[in-house]
Design a protein around this motif. Structure first.
Motif, mmCIF file in Angstrom:
data_model
loop_
_atom_site.group_PDB
_atom_site.id
_atom_site.type_symbol
_atom_site.label_atom_id
_atom_site.label_comp_id
_atom_site.label_asym_id
_atom_site.label_seq_id
_atom_site.Cartn_x
_atom_site.Cartn_y
_atom_site.Cartn_z
ATOM 1 N N GLY A 100 0.785 -1.227 0.000
ATOM 2 C CA GLY A 100 0.000 0.000 0.000
ATOM 3 C C GLY A 100 0.815 1.274 0.000
ATOM 4 N N ILE A 101 2.146 1.185 -0.151
ATOM 5 C CA ILE A 101 2.960 2.401 -0.059
ATOM 6 C C ILE A 101 2.679 3.338 -1.221
ATOM 7 C CG2 ILE A 101 5.305 3.308 -0.083
ATOM 8 C CD1 ILE A 101 6.204 0.844 1.362
ATOM 9 N N VAL A 102 2.830 2.835 -2.449
ATOM 10 C CA VAL A 102 2.662 3.705 -3.601
ATOM 11 C C VAL A 102 1.232 4.229 -3.669
ATOM 12 C CG1 VAL A 102 2.689 3.794 -6.115
ATOM 13 C CG2 VAL A 102 4.525 2.633 -4.905
ATOM 14 N N GLU A 103 0.264 3.376 -3.417
ATOM 15 C CA GLU A 103 -1.129 3.791 -3.557
ATOM 16 C C GLU A 103 -1.565 4.756 -2.468
ATOM 17 O OE1 GLU A 103 0.077 0.802 -3.547
ATOM 18 O OE2 GLU A 103 -0.659 -0.383 -5.229
ATOM 19 N N TYR A 104 -1.025 4.615 -1.257
ATOM 20 C CA TYR A 104 -1.545 5.386 -0.131
ATOM 21 C C TYR A 104 -0.580 6.450 0.399
ATOM 22 C CZ TYR A 104 -5.368 2.105 -0.035
ATOM 23 O OH TYR A 104 -6.470 1.371 -0.387
ATOM 24 N N LEU A 105 0.711 6.314 0.171
ATOM 25 C CA LEU A 105 1.661 7.322 0.646
ATOM 26 C C LEU A 105 2.296 8.094 -0.499
ATOM 27 C CD1 LEU A 105 3.555 5.489 3.545
ATOM 28 C CD2 LEU A 105 1.471 6.861 3.646
ATOM 29 N N ALA A 106 2.590 7.419 -1.594
ATOM 30 C CA ALA A 106 3.291 8.068 -2.713
ATOM 31 C C ALA A 106 2.444 7.979 -3.971
ATOM 32 C CB ALA A 106 4.655 7.414 -2.917
ATOM 33 N N PHE A 107 1.225 8.457 -3.861
ATOM 34 C CA PHE A 107 0.260 8.357 -4.961
ATOM 35 C C PHE A 107 0.812 8.962 -6.240
ATOM 36 C CE2 PHE A 107 -3.489 9.860 -7.322
ATOM 37 C CZ PHE A 107 -4.209 8.678 -7.421
ATOM 38 N N ASN A 108 1.566 10.065 -6.115
ATOM 39 C CA ASN A 108 2.076 10.744 -7.313
ATOM 40 C C ASN A 108 3.356 10.108 -7.853
ATOM 41 O OD1 ASN A 108 3.537 11.556 -5.081
ATOM 42 N ND2 ASN A 108 3.868 13.631 -5.849
ATOM 43 N N LEU A 109 3.823 9.008 -7.241
ATOM 44 C CA LEU A 109 4.963 8.271 -7.776
ATOM 45 C C LEU A 109 4.553 6.938 -8.389
ATOM 46 C CD1 LEU A 109 7.776 8.746 -5.083
ATOM 47 C CD2 LEU A 109 7.581 9.837 -7.314
ATOM 48 N N ARG A 110 3.262 6.679 -8.416
ATOM 49 C CA ARG A 110 2.815 5.400 -8.969
ATOM 50 C C ARG A 110 3.068 5.384 -10.465
ATOM 51 N NH1 ARG A 110 -1.087 8.898 -9.412
ATOM 52 N NH2 ARG A 110 -2.847 8.629 -10.829
ATOM 53 N N TRP A 111 3.017 4.191 -11.045
ATOM 54 C CA TRP A 111 3.203 4.071 -12.479
ATOM 55 C C TRP A 111 2.200 4.924 -13.228
ATOM 56 C CZ3 TRP A 111 3.463 -1.956 -12.274
ATOM 57 C CH2 TRP A 111 4.769 -2.334 -11.958
ATOM 58 N N ASP A 112 2.638 5.506 -14.345
ATOM 59 C CA ASP A 112 1.763 6.300 -15.196
ATOM 60 C C ASP A 112 0.843 5.347 -15.963
ATOM 61 O OD1 ASP A 112 0.530 7.954 -16.992
ATOM 62 O OD2 ASP A 112 2.311 9.167 -17.371
ATOM 63 N N LYS A 113 -0.412 5.271 -15.513
ATOM 64 C CA LYS A 113 -1.337 4.312 -16.111
ATOM 65 C C LYS A 113 -1.697 4.668 -17.547
ATOM 66 C CE LYS A 113 -3.345 3.013 -11.660
ATOM 67 N NZ LYS A 113 -4.575 2.930 -10.840
ATOM 68 N N GLY A 114 -1.359 5.879 -17.962
ATOM 69 C CA GLY A 114 -1.681 6.278 -19.327
ATOM 70 C C GLY A 114 -0.665 5.809 -20.351
ATOM 71 N N LYS A 115 0.424 5.164 -19.881
ATOM 72 C CA LYS A 115 1.461 4.705 -20.804
ATOM 73 C C LYS A 115 1.521 3.183 -20.817
ATOM 74 C CE LYS A 115 4.286 8.858 -20.329
ATOM 75 N NZ LYS A 115 5.626 9.416 -20.026
ATOM 76 N N ALA A 116 1.635 2.643 -22.004
ATOM 77 C CA ALA A 116 1.601 1.194 -22.158
ATOM 78 C C ALA A 116 2.777 0.507 -21.464
ATOM 79 C CB ALA A 116 1.585 0.831 -23.644
ATOM 80 N N ASN A 117 3.936 1.181 -21.391
ATOM 81 C CA ASN A 117 5.123 0.549 -20.807
ATOM 82 C C ASN A 117 5.211 0.734 -19.292
ATOM 83 O OD1 ASN A 117 5.669 3.231 -20.672
ATOM 84 N ND2 ASN A 117 7.653 3.148 -21.728
ATOM 85 N N LYS A 118 4.140 1.250 -18.679
ATOM 86 C CA LYS A 118 4.105 1.434 -17.230
ATOM 87 C C LYS A 118 5.327 2.209 -16.728
ATOM 88 C CE LYS A 118 0.301 -0.929 -16.625
ATOM 89 N NZ LYS A 118 -0.950 -0.281 -16.229
ATOM 90 N N GLU A 119 5.654 3.282 -17.380
ATOM 91 C CA GLU A 119 6.841 4.069 -17.025
ATOM 92 C C GLU A 119 6.655 4.724 -15.656
ATOM 93 O OE1 GLU A 119 9.171 8.024 -18.684
ATOM 94 O OE2 GLU A 119 7.944 6.806 -20.030
ATOM 95 N N ASP A 120 7.703 4.658 -14.816
ATOM 96 C CA ASP A 120 7.647 5.263 -13.489
ATOM 97 C C ASP A 120 7.602 6.780 -13.571
ATOM 98 O OD1 ASP A 120 7.722 2.881 -12.213
ATOM 99 O OD2 ASP A 120 9.849 2.930 -11.734
ATOM 100 N N VAL A 121 6.817 7.394 -12.675
ATOM 101 C CA VAL A 121 6.856 8.842 -12.509
ATOM 102 C C VAL A 121 8.078 9.180 -11.655
ATOM 103 C CG1 VAL A 121 5.660 10.833 -11.538
ATOM 104 C CG2 VAL A 121 4.372 9.055 -12.718
ATOM 105 N N ARG A 122 8.828 10.206 -12.038
ATOM 106 C CA ARG A 122 10.044 10.572 -11.316
ATOM 107 C C ARG A 122 9.934 11.987 -10.759
ATOM 108 N NH1 ARG A 122 14.554 7.451 -12.197
ATOM 109 N NH2 ARG A 122 14.216 5.684 -13.600
ATOM 110 N N ARG A 123 10.518 12.173 -9.569
ATOM 111 C CA ARG A 123 10.525 13.491 -8.947
ATOM 112 C C ARG A 123 11.881 13.739 -8.320
ATOM 113 N NH1 ARG A 123 5.288 15.719 -8.421
ATOM 114 N NH2 ARG A 123 6.293 17.370 -7.270
ATOM 115 N N SER A 124 12.262 15.024 -8.267
ATOM 116 C CA SER A 124 13.518 15.382 -7.610
ATOM 117 C C SER A 124 13.382 15.169 -6.108
ATOM 118 C CB SER A 124 13.861 16.843 -7.900
ATOM 119 O OG SER A 124 12.777 17.686 -7.576
#
Length: 290
Positions: A100-124
């Motif tokens: 539940g980490i990505v879904e509940y704590l790091a929601f904005n770091l979850r995989w980009d569901k709009g991309k077929a290759n499930k590319e990770d979202v990256r942040r500084s």
């Protein structure tokens, strides 16, 4: 001239952008601590601690047309922390989707569901353990306003956090020293909050040696609470495309006796709707006990 230097440390990674938050390819640019962010958070904690609007405007300034005036305090970050060079994804930080980490704590770091290759979202990011110094300096503040500012800064340094997902354990701060003198961790968090409108409660059974392990436990607890609380979106927020609501409960780690524990900070009426409602607390001391 009144001046005080605070030494702070990040207990957990801080997901922070800079003055130019996007680069080529829309990836977050290098992390940058900014005085404007510190000032804004001090205003927020000033209000949370119950201070009035007049003192807020004297200390931090006001932009009210012809009656506006500059801030009474200078805020400077004395040493720019070294950021993680490459923008971080959930997998770079070893925050895998399980638990539940990505879904509940790091929601904005979850995989980009709009991309077929499930590319990770990256942040500084600034890594856990990063230390820095903040200077507060004032020439025209009264002693009363200066005392209010220092108390607000101390509470922010102990219980505050910086960056995105700061209400979900990221960017948690701790205070190391003030004017070169080591600071002792308060034994009762509610004694430094000093009012009946907000409380800090320890989430029972949630402790770990490593921040990643505590994140997993915090994500599990948050997922559990969203399943049992009636008005979950009002308490824990929602990031829906039509309506975005910020959580009224702040989750952050605390470091004590060589381990992390989990704190929930919020209004008693909100905390009482969670599994923390059965916990009892002593009456809060007066704010002068800080």
């Amino acid at each position: 001239m009144k001046r005080t230097i605070f030494q702070l440390k990040f207990l957990t990674p801080a997901l922070i952008a800079g003055a130019q938050p996007k680069t080529v390819g829309q990836i977050q640019a290098t992390a940058e601590l900014r005085e404007a962010s510190i000032r804004g958070l001090l205003r927020w904690w000033h209000r949370l601690l119950g201070y009035d609007r007049a003192s807020e405007e004297r200390i931090y300034g006001a932009a009210a047309g012809s009656s506006g005036h500059a801030s009474g305090v200078l805020i400077r970050i004395l040493d720019a922390p070294t950021p993680i060079v490459e923008p971080q994804s959930a997998h770079d930080l070893d925050l895998h989707p399980q638990g539940g980490i990505v879904e509940y704590l790091a929601f904005n770091l979850r995989w980009d569901k709009g991309k077929a290759n499930k590319e990770d979202v990256r942040r500084s990011a600034l890594p856990a353990g990063t230390e820095f110094h903040i200077l507060l300096q004032a020439g025209r503040l009264t002693e009363a306003d200066w005392t209010t500012l220092l108390r607000t800064m101390e509470v922010f340094s102990w219980l505050g956090s910086l960056g995105t997902r700061s209400r979900r354990c990221f960017g948690a701060l701790t205070l190391l020293s003030k004017d070169g003198q080591a600071c002792q961790r308060p034994t009762l968090w509610n004694s430094i909050l000093g009012n009946q409108n907000v409380e800090a409660r320890i989430v029972p059974g949630k402790e770990a040696r490593e921040w990643r392990d505590l994140f997993r436990q915090a994500g599990s607890w948050l997922r559990e609470q969203r399943g049992i609380v009636a008005n979950k979106n009002l308490l824990f927020g929602t990031a829906g495309s039509r309506q975005r609501i910020a959580s009224t409960i702040l989750l952050r780690p605390d470091w004590v006796d060589d381990r992390f524990t989990l704190l929930a900070i919020g209004r008693p009426t909100d905390l009482n709707q969670t599994s923390l409602a059965t916990l009892t607390y002593e009456p809060l001391p007066e704010s002068s006990d800080l």
